[in-house]
Scaffold this active site. Sequence first.
Site, PDB file in Angstrom:
ATOM      1  N   HIS A  54       8.868  11.724 -10.354  1.00 55.22           N
ATOM      2  CA  HIS A  54       8.803  12.139 -11.754  1.00 55.22           C
ATOM      3  C   HIS A  54       9.111  10.934 -12.647  1.00 55.22           C
ATOM      4  O   HIS A  54      10.212  10.804 -13.178  1.00 55.22           O
ATOM      5  CB  HIS A  54       9.826  13.263 -11.955  1.00 55.22           C
ATOM      6  CG  HIS A  54       9.591  14.128 -13.139  1.00 55.22           C
ATOM      7  ND1 HIS A  54       8.400  14.782 -13.389  1.00 55.22           N
ATOM      8  CD2 HIS A  54      10.413  14.472 -14.168  1.00 55.22           C
ATOM      9  CE1 HIS A  54       8.503  15.491 -14.488  1.00 55.22           C
ATOM     10  NE2 HIS A  54       9.709  15.311 -14.999  1.00 55.22           N
ATOM     11  N   SER A 101       7.004  15.323 -18.918  1.00 51.04           N
ATOM     12  CA  SER A 101       7.717  16.493 -18.452  1.00 51.04           C
ATOM     13  C   SER A 101       7.640  17.638 -19.455  1.00 51.04           C
ATOM     14  O   SER A 101       6.552  18.095 -19.786  1.00 51.04           O
ATOM     15  CB  SER A 101       9.158  16.099 -18.128  1.00 51.04           C
ATOM     16  OG  SER A 101       9.719  16.979 -17.199  1.00 51.04           O
ATOM     17  N   ASP A 117       5.780  13.805  -7.031  1.00 47.65           N
ATOM     18  CA  ASP A 117       6.668  14.452  -8.003  1.00 47.65           C
ATOM     19  C   ASP A 117       7.129  15.787  -7.417  1.00 47.65           C
ATOM     20  O   ASP A 117       6.344  16.733  -7.293  1.00 47.65           O
ATOM     21  CB  ASP A 117       5.923  14.669  -9.320  1.00 47.65           C
ATOM     22  CG  ASP A 117       6.842  15.108 -10.457  1.00 47.65           C
ATOM     23  OD1 ASP A 117       7.931  15.629 -10.168  1.00 47.65           O
ATOM     24  OD2 ASP A 117       6.448  14.927 -11.624  1.00 47.65           O
TER      25      ASP A 117
END
Length: 659
Positions: free
Chosen positions: A344, A207, A313
């Site tokens: 995610h 991320s 995601d």
Amino acid sequence: MRTRPRDTARIPWTATVLAAVAALLAVLVAPAGAATATPGGAKPKESRPVYSYDRAVRESVWVDIKVDGDGDGRSDRVAVDIIRPREPAEQGRRVPVIMDASPYYSCCGRGNESQKKTYDAQGNPVQFPLYYDNYFVPRGYAVALVDLAGTNRSDGCVDIGGRSDIRSAKAVVDWLNGRARGYSSRTGRTAVTADWTTGAVGMIGKSYDGTVANGVAATGVEGLKTIVPIGAISSWYDYYFAKGAALYDGGPDGLSDRIESPEARTRCQAVQRKLAEGAPRNGDRTPLWSERDYVKDADKVRASVFVVHGAQDLNVRTKHFGQWWDALAQQGVERKIWLSQTGHVDPFDFRRDAWVPTLHRWFDHYLLGYANGIEREPMADIERAPDQWSTDRVWPPSGTRTTALRPAAGPVAGVGTLGLAPAPSGTTASFTDDPKLNEGDWSAHIDESTPGKAGFTTGPLVRDLRLSGSSTVRLTVTPSTASAHLSAVLVDLGPATIRNYAADGEGIRTLTDSSCWGSGTPGDTGCFKNTAADTEQVGYTVFSRGWADLGHYAGGKARPLTPGKPYTLTLDLAATDHVVPAGHRLALIVAGTDAGLIEPAATSPRLTVDLGRTSAELPFVGGRAAFARATAGGHRPVPHPGTPPYGFRPSAPSHVPAS
């Protein structure tokens, strides 16, 4: 296999003992990244856990990043917590570095269990989040966890992917290579040098952390040998907007306020104002976004890149890896990709047993120089069904060609066909934007005439049809009001078992039992809860999405719309790799607001699509011929099966690319 026994009677007892001791010492003090000896003195192929984790050096260094982000008149320093094997340093040998630069070490935590950094009473690091230290330090690597400026124990301000963020990590790479200054404390003058490292650095992170790795690689910094971005952003504009349509109801200023340390939050008000002013909620491209676009600098990347992303995601959406991958490919960058069915999620939590040894071999090759052949193995691993994977020598596969499909009207309004032939000139389809509906509602009623969407489908396929890469949909649309948002989605119509990416775990379940990955101490055990696939039976699968604000039809800045006037724009559909099986249908749906995934426009217009001037450019493996073979026999109407057992209704994901 039996061998002939040696005549030990002729070897003196003392020589035997000395030989045994020497052999033992050879194991204990083997070179950094020591591996089993290979015949003929060949280079080793795998680093082994020969170093003590208990005795590892644990230290903190503050690196001067040559940026005064908080405007206090002095250059900011970022905190770097380092753990490295003691034995190589004692013997004058050097080790490479695995780095994870993050803003989350104190505010939010890392990984599935939200681990945070911990320190003893003297401020020395105790827990290094995640498994990198436990697994890799015994194998001859140092691990450096960097607090981005404005977070945890660092100076400065968070600037959401801008100069300060990227310099926070780049300066550490420079320090590890003797080009920047490090200090033993946040404000002191005692210099610290990294004389224990080879200077070879591999950056990794999920991320925001992986985003910083992308940004640092795009500087071309010397010494950065590889990056492993997991669910990472490649352009911050595309994180907050899709061609002008807002993906979230907040901007980078809100994110910075959430992740900054309490003391930084008070001193960084001016930076937050600049973030708010430079990122207007109208979706216009501004200089702030250009600074935070790493794709445009792909030509500077020297590092190899191992991309990992979830195909579902909905936080850091798949456009990010797709445009980054394509740009890297144009530059000939060495690269590898894993694409899962999750949202995610880190690969440690969806394919742990395969991920850790693969990452091990990747770092061994690019940081230690081991000739283990990983760079010649299949480029892509794609998850086809929960825990079922396929590989491709290159990705997208050879023979993938973009093919133009055309929507056409059917016998019922709003229920059309999708094929190779263009619609007759003047043919239209209309719908009214309903901000309460989303892609799940549209897909569940694909064969019904509903006012909120226009759907177009093939007949049941006679062969599997694979799409691999990014798509576009070019639309000519006439709005009834002065503002409009548009969505386009690709749907696989047919039953399947998928990872339940809409659930809290985004495709995984966290179990109660644990497994350990490497060595540990009471303060950092190296043990983590196991996970399993969270699956769901579905009647359809949305596998690619794109959105836009019609006012941005001409590019970076919004223009006023004239009701009743046609406008043409192109929606970018996010990268994917999906096989529509024989017996299923492929659908294209065009609609307004995709509830939960984009913010609605100021009005709810009726939109009329000129089908004769509308097309979808889709990347089929095998190109046009593959589509023609899969749809041989023409379009045949299919009885509506009723609402599928799983109607995906996304809730807006938290706009924090974390956890």
